[in-house]
Design a protein around this motif. Sequence first.
Motif, PDB file in Angstrom:
ATOM      1  N   TYR A 102      18.306  -0.817   9.320  1.00 14.59           N
ATOM      2  CA  TYR A 102      18.047   0.598   9.006  1.00 14.59           C
ATOM      3  C   TYR A 102      17.561   0.841   7.578  1.00 14.59           C
ATOM      4  N   ALA A 103      17.115  -0.196   6.874  1.00 18.66           N
ATOM      5  CA  ALA A 103      16.711  -0.023   5.473  1.00 18.66           C
ATOM      6  C   ALA A 103      15.293   0.523   5.324  1.00 18.66           C
ATOM      7  N   SER A 104      14.443   0.331   6.352  1.00 11.52           N
ATOM      8  CA  SER A 104      13.042   0.737   6.215  1.00 11.52           C
ATOM      9  C   SER A 104      12.555   1.484   7.448  1.00 11.52           C
ATOM     10  N   HIS A 105      11.965   2.628   7.205  1.00  9.58           N
ATOM     11  CA  HIS A 105      11.288   3.407   8.253  1.00  9.58           C
ATOM     12  C   HIS A 105       9.819   2.997   8.191  1.00  9.58           C
ATOM     13  N   ASP A 106       9.356   2.265   9.197  1.00  7.81           N
ATOM     14  CA  ASP A 106       8.007   1.703   9.113  1.00  7.81           C
ATOM     15  C   ASP A 106       7.350   1.640  10.488  1.00  7.81           C
ATOM     16  N   SER A 107       6.325   0.796  10.645  1.00  6.51           N
ATOM     17  CA  SER A 107       5.544   0.759  11.891  1.00  6.51           C
ATOM     18  C   SER A 107       6.374   0.382  13.118  1.00  6.51           C
TER      19      SER A 107
ATOM     20  N   GLU B 255      -7.075   6.052   7.708  1.00  7.78           N
ATOM     21  CA  GLU B 255      -7.230   7.347   7.035  1.00  7.78           C
ATOM     22  C   GLU B 255      -5.966   7.748   6.272  1.00  7.78           C
ATOM     23  N   GLU B 256      -4.820   7.184   6.645  1.00  8.79           N
ATOM     24  CA  GLU B 256      -3.567   7.532   5.972  1.00  8.79           C
ATOM     25  C   GLU B 256      -3.305   6.690   4.728  1.00  8.79           C
ATOM     26  N   VAL B 257      -4.149   5.690   4.484  1.00  8.34           N
ATOM     27  CA  VAL B 257      -3.951   4.826   3.311  1.00  8.34           C
ATOM     28  C   VAL B 257      -4.445   5.547   2.062  1.00  8.34           C
ATOM     29  N   VAL B 258      -3.546   5.729   1.108  1.00  8.65           N
ATOM     30  CA  VAL B 258      -3.889   6.368  -0.167  1.00  8.65           C
ATOM     31  C   VAL B 258      -4.479   5.340  -1.121  1.00  8.65           C
ATOM     32  N   GLY B 259      -3.885   4.161  -1.160  1.00  4.80           N
ATOM     33  CA  GLY B 259      -4.366   3.122  -2.059  1.00  4.80           C
ATOM     34  C   GLY B 259      -3.456   1.918  -2.031  1.00  4.80           C
ATOM     35  N   ARG B 260      -3.815   0.925  -2.837  1.00  2.00           N
ATOM     36  CA  ARG B 260      -3.019  -0.305  -2.924  1.00  2.00           C
ATOM     37  C   ARG B 260      -2.238  -0.306  -4.232  1.00  2.00           C
ATOM     38  N   ALA B 261      -0.952  -0.643  -4.162  1.00  2.49           N
ATOM     39  CA  ALA B 261      -0.139  -0.773  -5.374  1.00  2.49           C
ATOM     40  C   ALA B 261      -0.510  -2.091  -6.038  1.00  2.49           C
ATOM     41  N   GLU B 262      -1.043  -2.010  -7.244  1.00  4.08           N
ATOM     42  CA  GLU B 262      -1.545  -3.205  -7.925  1.00  4.08           C
ATOM     43  C   GLU B 262      -0.569  -3.757  -8.961  1.00  4.08           C
ATOM     44  N   TRP B 263       0.096  -2.839  -9.677  1.00  2.28           N
ATOM     45  CA  TRP B 263       0.959  -3.259 -10.790  1.00  2.28           C
ATOM     46  C   TRP B 263       2.243  -2.447 -10.802  1.00  2.28           C
ATOM     47  N   ILE B 264       3.327  -3.077 -11.234  1.00  2.00           N
ATOM     48  CA  ILE B 264       4.503  -2.338 -11.684  1.00  2.00           C
ATOM     49  C   ILE B 264       4.278  -2.127 -13.171  1.00  2.00           C
TER      50      ILE B 264
ATOM     51  N   PRO C  79       3.546  16.512   3.514  1.00  2.00           N
ATOM     52  CA  PRO C  79       3.227  15.080   3.509  1.00  2.00           C
ATOM     53  C   PRO C  79       4.311  14.258   2.811  1.00  2.00           C
ATOM     54  N   VAL C  80       4.533  13.065   3.326  1.00  2.00           N
ATOM     55  CA  VAL C  80       5.474  12.120   2.730  1.00  2.00           C
ATOM     56  C   VAL C  80       4.685  10.870   2.360  1.00  2.00           C
ATOM     57  N   PHE C  81       4.896  10.371   1.155  1.00  2.00           N
ATOM     58  CA  PHE C  81       4.217   9.164   0.696  1.00  2.00           C
ATOM     59  C   PHE C  81       5.179   7.983   0.803  1.00  2.00           C
ATOM     60  N   LEU C  82       4.731   6.931   1.476  1.00  2.00           N
ATOM     61  CA  LEU C  82       5.560   5.747   1.689  1.00  2.00           C
ATOM     62  C   LEU C  82       4.875   4.523   1.094  1.00  2.00           C
ATOM     63  N   VAL C  83       5.680   3.643   0.498  1.00  2.00           N
ATOM     64  CA  VAL C  83       5.170   2.367  -0.009  1.00  2.00           C
ATOM     65  C   VAL C  83       5.621   1.295   0.977  1.00  2.00           C
ATOM     66  N   LYS C  84       4.670   0.554   1.540  1.00  2.00           N
ATOM     67  CA  LYS C  84       4.980  -0.478   2.539  1.00  2.00           C
ATOM     68  C   LYS C  84       4.057  -1.672   2.342  1.00  2.00           C
ATOM     69  N   ARG C  85       4.406  -2.767   3.017  1.00  2.00           N
ATOM     70  CA  ARG C  85       3.576  -3.974   2.966  1.00  2.00           C
ATOM     71  C   ARG C  85       2.809  -4.114   4.281  1.00  2.00           C
ATOM     72  N   VAL C  86       1.529  -4.445   4.180  1.00  2.00           N
ATOM     73  CA  VAL C  86       0.714  -4.700   5.372  1.00  2.00           C
ATOM     74  C   VAL C  86       1.110  -6.070   5.916  1.00  2.00           C
ATOM     75  N   VAL C  87       1.581  -6.110   7.183  1.00  2.00           N
ATOM     76  CA  VAL C  87       1.936  -7.400   7.778  1.00  2.00           C
ATOM     77  C   VAL C  87       0.938  -7.802   8.863  1.00  2.00           C
ATOM     78  N   ALA C  88       0.148  -6.836   9.353  1.00  2.00           N
ATOM     79  CA  ALA C  88      -0.859  -7.163  10.368  1.00  2.00           C
ATOM     80  C   ALA C  88      -1.969  -6.123  10.314  1.00  2.00           C
TER      81      ALA C  88
ATOM     82  N   ILE D  66       0.826  -1.203   0.000  1.00  2.00           N
ATOM     83  CA  ILE D  66       0.000   0.000   0.000  1.00  2.00           C
ATOM     84  C   ILE D  66       0.865   1.260   0.000  1.00  2.00           C
ATOM     85  N   VAL D  67       0.218   2.373  -0.359  1.00  2.00           N
ATOM     86  CA  VAL D  67       0.842   3.685  -0.257  1.00  2.00           C
ATOM     87  C   VAL D  67       0.152   4.412   0.891  1.00  2.00           C
ATOM     88  N   ILE D  68       0.961   4.956   1.802  1.00  2.00           N
ATOM     89  CA  ILE D  68       0.405   5.721   2.916  1.00  2.00           C
ATOM     90  C   ILE D  68       0.925   7.152   2.850  1.00  2.00           C
TER      91      ILE D  68
END
Length: 196
Positions: free
Chosen positions: A163-168, A177-186, A100-109, A88-90
């Motif tokens: 230190y590769a990912s700034h995440d939850s 509310e911070e979820v912009v959308g889901r990345a579907e395709w490259i 605002p900063v847009f981050l691409v991350k994977r939902v793990v929980a 997803i993009v948050i």
Amino acid sequence: MGLLPAKGMQEQEEQKASASPEGSLREIWKWMKLTAAGLLLVVFIHQYFFHFSTVRGISMEPTLVEGEWLFINKTIRLAGMPQRGDVIVIKRNSEEERKPVFLVKRVVAVGGDEVHIRRGRLYVNGEAVSEPYTGTPIEDGGFEPYTIEEGHLFVMGDNRHRYASHDSRSFGAVPLEEVVGRAEWIIWPLDKWRRL
């Protein structure tokens, strides 16, 4: 002088009208309205349905690399909550950059799940999670058991090097509310075109 057929007279009148300054202005106004309507449609689709985004940084390697373009489905929140495994993009507010900063991350929980990181492995609800999309065990150390609030998501980058990912793990669970959308395709470059 012979009479022109009605159709011929009508064509002549239209040609005269379009040749006059008033006809030219009407034609320009018509094209301006069509262009404005087209732009409004594009903005509407971009705002509520989908858009394209470019990957920046290394936090999602090896799944995504810098410079790739993503197709982002923004209707996901209308269709239901993101699921574990979704990329997803948050949109987060950055205090340092004051924008605002847009981050691409994977939902793990998701809400109600318990997350725990031990010995380089991710555990959700007490079970080790199979993560074929990562290239290494989690190198940033452990993470004590943490229960995700309802209406929130726990997200991580696929790059599990130190230190590769700034995440939850650092900024906590993300409200929906911070979820912009889901990345579907490259979608770019073309030789990387694939569904995520």
